[in-house]
Structures are given as structure tokens and as C-alpha cells.
Design a protein around this motif. Structure first.
Motif, PDB file in Angstrom:
ATOM      1  N   UNK A  29       0.843  -1.191   0.000  1.00 53.73           N
ATOM      2  CA  UNK A  29       0.000   0.000   0.000  1.00 53.73           C
ATOM      3  C   UNK A  29       0.880   1.242   0.000  1.00 53.73           C
ATOM      4  N   UNK A  30       0.479   2.259  -0.768  1.00 53.27           N
ATOM      5  CA  UNK A  30       1.288   3.480  -0.836  1.00 53.27           C
ATOM      6  C   UNK A  30       1.236   4.259   0.476  1.00 53.27           C
ATOM      7  N   UNK A  31       0.007   4.484   0.983  1.00 54.39           N
ATOM      8  CA  UNK A  31      -0.173   5.391   2.113  1.00 54.39           C
ATOM      9  C   UNK A  31      -1.235   4.861   3.070  1.00 54.39           C
ATOM     10  N   UNK A  32      -1.020   5.091   4.360  1.00 53.04           N
ATOM     11  CA  UNK A  32      -2.028   4.837   5.380  1.00 53.04           C
ATOM     12  C   UNK A  32      -2.341   6.167   6.048  1.00 53.04           C
ATOM     13  N   UNK A  33      -3.635   6.505   6.125  1.00 52.86           N
ATOM     14  CA  UNK A  33      -4.044   7.784   6.701  1.00 52.86           C
ATOM     15  C   UNK A  33      -4.730   7.578   8.031  1.00 52.86           C
ATOM     16  N   UNK A  34      -4.488   8.528   8.939  1.00 51.91           N
ATOM     17  CA  UNK A  34      -4.997   8.480  10.304  1.00 51.91           C
ATOM     18  C   UNK A  34      -5.769   9.753  10.584  1.00 51.91           C
ATOM     19  N   UNK A  35      -6.728   9.671  11.491  1.00 53.49           N
ATOM     20  CA  UNK A  35      -7.541  10.842  11.843  1.00 53.49           C
ATOM     21  C   UNK A  35      -7.322  11.211  13.301  1.00 53.49           C
ATOM     22  N   UNK A  36      -7.367  12.510  13.584  1.00 52.22           N
ATOM     23  CA  UNK A  36      -7.390  12.978  14.971  1.00 52.22           C
ATOM     24  C   UNK A  36      -8.821  13.454  15.261  1.00 52.22           C
ATOM     25  N   UNK A  62      -4.773  13.189   8.607  1.00 48.72           N
ATOM     26  CA  UNK A  62      -5.737  14.029   7.900  1.00 48.72           C
ATOM     27  C   UNK A  62      -7.053  14.116   8.633  1.00 48.72           C
ATOM     28  N   UNK A  63      -7.144  15.016   9.625  1.00 49.02           N
ATOM     29  CA  UNK A  63      -6.265  16.153   9.783  1.00 49.02           C
ATOM     30  C   UNK A  63      -6.144  16.538  11.257  1.00 49.02           C
ATOM     31  N   UNK A  64      -5.224  17.460  11.551  1.00 48.69           N
ATOM     32  CA  UNK A  64      -5.072  17.993  12.905  1.00 48.69           C
ATOM     33  C   UNK A  64      -5.933  19.249  13.039  1.00 48.69           C
ATOM     34  N   UNK A  65      -6.870  19.291  13.999  1.00 49.70           N
ATOM     35  CA  UNK A  65      -7.732  20.476  14.145  1.00 49.70           C
ATOM     36  C   UNK A  65      -6.983  21.631  14.811  1.00 49.70           C
TER      37      UNK A  65
END
Length: 291
Positions: A29-36, A62-65
């Protein structure tokens, strides 16, 4: 080139992250995205762990508030990630969910002003500059990072409304779009981001990252329908995709043709096999999407 990613959703307990990271890395996998997301998991803590547990995987937050964060802290954390894992971390900031910001006493009267001030200061700090600013929300006196990133790093921003999308073009290096996005909506977002970039006299083309609701497996259509219902509002046919690898890859290609540089597949909240989902994306969907 189209980069392909998947989301580790914070509705999963943090202890599930390691298995998903390992599966994603091994599957190519190219990228793993995480949420805050409030009040689930930290974006920076999970990103650091994911980067440490993988060898080549790129990890995005994706993304830091920004209402939750002093910009100096955001810069320190971003710089640390980039020095520890050069070229593998992507940081995106944004307004945050306004109801959540209100819950913690951080809701800004002018979210656009706050985001602009945060982006301008953050990008300057990450360039290694000493920053003095006395804005409405962001105030720094002679602040500079002792350990800025060794090479320039992009700062992305999330956007939905026209004014925010133009702002991301003016003040960020790229834009993150949530999964509430159709192909036509993506084209319009690209237009607004590019318009903002031109207005600021910035050369080149901004990167667009877009999430896409996705499900696979025997009950994929039912799970996707329930997910879209939970998000609320009227839904177009291309608000998500359910099916086999070719079906999912076709939806990714359509978004790429409409202007997306990175497509991040967002599993349903009740995805029964998160490790299997990232393997599906890396091993079966990735080969069907032109690089």
C-alpha cells in the motif's frame, strides 16, 4: 501519478493499529491515513507508531484540528516526524468539527482567520525561520525550531466550503477533501484551489488528496449504504463504491481523471476485517490504478 491509500479509522481501538500497519506495509500500500477525531485517538501518536512499525509505508494525518493546537506544538511534532522518518509523513491541518471544538472550549469566532494564521506560521517554522507574529489567534515572539526538518516539507489543509478551498490554495501546499465528494464536486474543488493559488501568485499545481467511501466483500453494498445513511444528506451514486477490485479501481481512476493526486479509500465504520481491507487495496486495487 496517482497515489493510493487507505484509512485506519479511529473507531478501532489503538491496539489494532500495529496489525493494520504491518498488513499495509507488506501488501505494498502506498499510504495509510490516520484521523485525529475527538475524542478517539491522537493523530501524532498513532502516526509515530505507524511509521516506526513500517519500513516504506507513507503515513498521513488528515487532519489535525487547529483550534486544539498551539502552532509551535504542531511545528515541533511535524518536524520531529520528518526528521525521524524523512519523506514518509504527511501532515494536514484544518478547522476541526465545530461542535467538538465547542465542547472543549476552543471554537474560534473566525475559523478561516485562525486557519490562515496557523498555516502561515506553521509553514514558516518548518522552513526554519524565526517567527514573530501578532495575529488575532496566533501570537509568536521570536519562535524558531531548534530541529527544523532537514529538507522542505509540504503542509496540507482540509477544506469543504468555497472560501476554505480557496484559502488552502493560497496558504497550504495541498488540500485534503473528505469522502463527501463526487467527481463533479472534485472538479469544482480543483478549480477553487487553483484559483486561490493563482490569486496568491504561487506557481505550480497543488496536490489534492480525496477520501472515498469503499467496501468490498459479500455484504459490501449493504454496509456502504448504511455508512452513507449515517453521514446524512442526499447521496449521489458516486459518493462511494462497493464491489470487487476492478469496481473499486474504476472509481479511483475516475477521481484521478477529475484532478485527484491521491485517493484514500475509507472503509465503513463496521468493516469486519481492517487488515484484510488494506491487503485488498494494496494487492488487488493498486495494480489496476495507473501510477
Amino acid at each position: 501519478m496517482t497515489s493510493l491509500g487507505a484509512v485506519f479509522r479511529p473507531q478501532l481501538p489503538p491496539e489494532r493499529l500495529r496489525g493494520v500497519v504491518r498488513a499495509a506495509d507488506e501488501a505494498g500500500l502506498d499510504e495509510l491515513w490516520l484521523w485525529e477525531d475527538c475524542f478517539l485517538e491522537s493523530g501524532v501518536a498513532t502516526a509515530a507508531a505507524a511509521l516506526a512499525w513500517s519500513d516504506r509505508l507513507r503515513v498521513g494525518i488528515g487532519l489535525l484540528p487547529v483550534p486544539l493546537r498551539n502552532v509551535a506544538l504542531t511545528a515541533m511534532e511535524a518536524a520531529t516526524l520528518h526528521r525521524l522518518f524523512p519523506g514518509r509523513a504527511t501532515i494536514a491541518v484544518g478547522h476541526g468539527v465545530q461542535d467538538w471544538m465547542g465542547q472543549v472550549g476552543a471554537r474560534a469566532e473566525s475559523p478561516l482567520t485562525l486557519l490562515r494564521e496557523h498555516l502561515e506560521a506553521l509553514r514558516a517554522l518548518l522552513r526554519g525561520e524565526r517567527v514573530d507574529t501578532e495575529g488575532r489567534y496566533v501570537r509568536l515572539k521570536g519562535v524558531a525550531l531548534d530541529w527544523p526538518p532537514a529538507t522542505p516539507v509540504p503542509v496540507l489543509a482540509g477544506g469543504q466550503g468555497p472560501r476554505t478551498l480557496r484559502l488552502t490554495g493560497e496558504a497550504a501546499d495541498g488540500t485534503v477533501l473528505d469522502a463527501d465528494m463526487t467527481v463533479d464536486g472534485l472538479r469544482e474543488a480543483r478549480r477553487l484551489v487553483d484559483e486561490g493559488r493563482r490569486a496568491a501568485g504561487r506557481p505550480g499545481r497543488a496536490d489534492l488528496v480525496v477520501y472515498l467511501h469503499a467496501a468490498t466483500g459479500p455484504d459490501a453494498r449493504d454496509r456502504l449504504a448504511a455508512e452513507l445513511d449515517a453521514w446524512g444528506g442526499a447521496r449521489a451514486e458516486d459518493h462511494g463504491v462497493a464491489g470487487d477490485a476492478e469496481t473499486v479501481a474504476g472509481a479511483v481512476r475516475r477521481l484521478a481523471e477529475a484532478g485527484a493526486d491521491t485517493v484514500v479509500l475509507q472503509p465503513t465504520a463496521d468493516e469486519p476485517d481492517p487488515e484484510g481491507f488494506v491487503r485488498f487495496v494494496g494487492r488487488q486495487v493498486r495494480p489496476l490504478v495507473p501510477r
